[in-house]
Motif scaffolding. Sequence first.
Motif: not given
Length: 150
Positions: A126-134
């Motif tokens: 989740l943290a990794i995907m939020l990083f790439f979403a941003i």
Amino acid sequence: MSDTRASARNRFFIPALGRFYANLDTSAETLLRVVAGLALVTHGLPKLMNPFGAVGMVEGLGFYPGVFWSPLLALTETFGGLAVALGLFTRPAAFASAIVLAVTVWFHWITQGQGYGGSEKSILWLAIMLFFAIRGGNRQSVDARIGREF
């Protein structure tokens, strides 16, 4: 060399490593994107082969009708993971994947009662995907190659 880069190199205990790190930072970010995306594909592909196999699970989480949500889960994990790995539509694919992963955190932590230990992989993803979403895909992505991104 710019003052910013020189000051960044001077903050290292071994200043010569500053150039090494600067040359690999984009590649390291790309590696993280590709590995995280492909790891998500490995979870989605079996669901895609049996798109209605998770009907009971998604309905158990309160997502009705399961015949809609189960295939959507399979598609999001498989094609969302592939898009993130490629860096194609990176932000929306990562955001959709983050939603799925937030639900898996809830599922493991609350529904299954496993707490942090049962949901730690989902939290990391989740943290990794939020990083790439941003952040987006970076210059080593299909988004960068086509010159457009969300």
